[in-house]
Design an enzyme around this catalytic site. Sequence first.
Site, PDB file in Angstrom:
ATOM      1  N   ASP A  44     -16.613  30.131  19.150  1.00 36.13           N
ATOM      2  CA  ASP A  44     -16.181  28.977  19.182  1.00 36.13           C
ATOM      3  C   ASP A  44     -16.654  28.134  20.777  1.00 36.13           C
ATOM      4  O   ASP A  44     -17.056  27.287  20.868  1.00 36.13           O
ATOM      5  CB  ASP A  44     -14.576  28.897  19.493  1.00 36.13           C
ATOM      6  CG  ASP A  44     -14.048  29.196  18.115  1.00 36.13           C
ATOM      7  OD1 ASP A  44     -14.709  28.727  17.191  1.00 36.13           O
ATOM      8  OD2 ASP A  44     -12.846  29.690  18.324  1.00 36.13           O
ATOM      9  N   GLU A 117     -10.293  19.764  25.221  1.00 32.50           N
ATOM     10  CA  GLU A 117      -9.362  19.264  25.797  1.00 32.50           C
ATOM     11  C   GLU A 117      -9.822  18.710  27.285  1.00 32.50           C
ATOM     12  O   GLU A 117     -10.942  19.463  27.687  1.00 32.50           O
ATOM     13  CB  GLU A 117      -8.171  20.237  26.004  1.00 32.50           C
ATOM     14  CG  GLU A 117      -8.391  21.551  26.990  1.00 32.50           C
ATOM     15  CD  GLU A 117      -8.955  22.534  26.295  1.00 32.50           C
ATOM     16  OE1 GLU A 117     -10.032  22.928  26.579  1.00 32.50           O
ATOM     17  OE2 GLU A 117      -8.676  22.773  25.096  1.00 32.50           O
ATOM     18  N   ASP A 146       1.593  23.497  37.469  1.00 33.88           N
ATOM     19  CA  ASP A 146       0.205  24.214  37.574  1.00 33.88           C
ATOM     20  C   ASP A 146      -0.693  23.423  37.193  1.00 33.88           C
ATOM     21  O   ASP A 146      -2.039  23.480  37.622  1.00 33.88           O
ATOM     22  CB  ASP A 146       0.303  25.630  37.061  1.00 33.88           C
ATOM     23  CG  ASP A 146       0.901  26.644  37.724  1.00 33.88           C
ATOM     24  OD1 ASP A 146       1.377  26.525  38.841  1.00 33.88           O
ATOM     25  OD2 ASP A 146       1.337  27.807  37.062  1.00 33.88           O
ATOM     26  N   ALA A 154      -8.597  18.643  17.264  1.00 38.27           N
ATOM     27  CA  ALA A 154      -9.438  19.836  17.092  1.00 38.27           C
ATOM     28  C   ALA A 154      -9.039  20.864  18.187  1.00 38.27           C
ATOM     29  O   ALA A 154      -9.022  22.184  17.873  1.00 38.27           O
ATOM     30  CB  ALA A 154     -10.725  19.397  17.191  1.00 38.27           C
ATOM     31  N   THR A 157      -5.022  23.723  18.996  1.00 39.33           N
ATOM     32  CA  THR A 157      -4.492  25.080  18.683  1.00 39.33           C
ATOM     33  C   THR A 157      -5.336  26.135  19.687  1.00 39.33           C
ATOM     34  O   THR A 157      -5.200  27.052  19.487  1.00 39.33           O
ATOM     35  CB  THR A 157      -4.786  25.374  17.187  1.00 39.33           C
ATOM     36  OG1 THR A 157      -6.500  25.320  17.283  1.00 39.33           O
ATOM     37  CG2 THR A 157      -4.365  24.568  16.333  1.00 39.33           C
ATOM     38  N   ALA A 158      -5.829  25.482  20.729  1.00 38.38           N
ATOM     39  CA  ALA A 158      -6.500  26.207  21.602  1.00 38.38           C
ATOM     40  C   ALA A 158      -5.759  26.426  22.925  1.00 38.38           C
ATOM     41  O   ALA A 158      -4.301  26.892  22.996  1.00 38.38           O
ATOM     42  CB  ALA A 158      -7.895  25.639  22.298  1.00 38.38           C
ATOM     43  N   ASN A 160      -4.192  24.059  24.413  1.00 38.24           N
ATOM     44  CA  ASN A 160      -2.811  23.332  24.482  1.00 38.24           C
ATOM     45  C   ASN A 160      -1.705  24.211  23.496  1.00 38.24           C
ATOM     46  O   ASN A 160      -0.504  24.042  24.240  1.00 38.24           O
ATOM     47  CB  ASN A 160      -3.015  22.239  23.504  1.00 38.24           C
ATOM     48  CG  ASN A 160      -1.953  21.071  23.082  1.00 38.24           C
ATOM     49  OD1 ASN A 160      -1.232  20.676  24.036  1.00 38.24           O
ATOM     50  ND2 ASN A 160      -1.549  21.455  21.778  1.00 38.24           N
ATOM     51  N   SER A 162      -1.313  27.578  23.818  1.00 45.88           N
ATOM     52  CA  SER A 162      -1.071  28.446  24.602  1.00 45.88           C
ATOM     53  C   SER A 162      -0.183  27.719  25.602  1.00 45.88           C
ATOM     54  O   SER A 162       0.631  28.638  26.497  1.00 45.88           O
ATOM     55  CB  SER A 162      -2.174  29.008  25.313  1.00 45.88           C
ATOM     56  OG  SER A 162      -3.102  29.637  24.443  1.00 45.88           O
TER      57      SER A 162
END
Length: 257
Positions: A44, A117, A146, A154, A157-158, A160, A162
């Site tokens: 990715d 993002e 933080d 897209a 699911t990365a 964001n 987590s």
Amino acid sequence: MSDPRLALLASPTESARDAEGRLRAAYHFVAPQDADIVIALGGDGFMLQTLHQMLETDQIRPVFGMNLGTVGFLMNEWHLEGMVERIAAAKPVKVTPLRMKVTTVSGDIHTLPAINEVSLLRETRQTAKLEVQVDDRTVIPELVCDGVLVATPAGSTAYNLSAHGPILPLGSGLVALTPISPFRPRRWRGAILPEKTRIRFCVLEAVKRPVSAVADQREIRDVAQVEVANDPSTPLTLLFDPNHTLDDRIAAEQFIT
């Protein structure tokens, strides 16, 4: 498109370079600037790197990725055989990037695209303090955290996901505004906004509590203000095997336990 001209790019890993050699022995490829479609071999991260290079050089082409990395969420499975037939049958998926405009404490201005993002992160042990504006209206006068991020469908699911942000379907016309370890307001868990929304973050106490801004993999440090907006002028096209498209994967992520 009949007989499209194909270009081949590979990440520097041993597995990707080995696959590149096997493909070049079996198929004909042209230079990326002469291609109709680009084949990307890697993970990715390499896919994002490839897409960013296209945006920077204004040489945007559809990309068919094959996974030779770790996760490969944006990639198809690696196979040597049947590549031309797979590309002919591939389903195109449009991805619209974000545009991040950063003003640093020293007054420098940087503008960068983000496909997954835009994230703001504290640089030191001090928590960040941010004012959050949506379409020029202050919605949170002081977010102590933080960090915070704005994710596309897209990218939902990365990082964001987590950070406990929502998964957004492709084509939903939405972005996720997600805090990272928020301290105050304690009960705020983020927002889902129309993709046309303009979001601005003003860093409070920017010298005492320095903050960096990251567009996918590119970081600007010591920021004073960050503006994030959808950029419909530069849509990107990813190609997927019909039985395992990106929108199918995003939907399936909602049921993983």
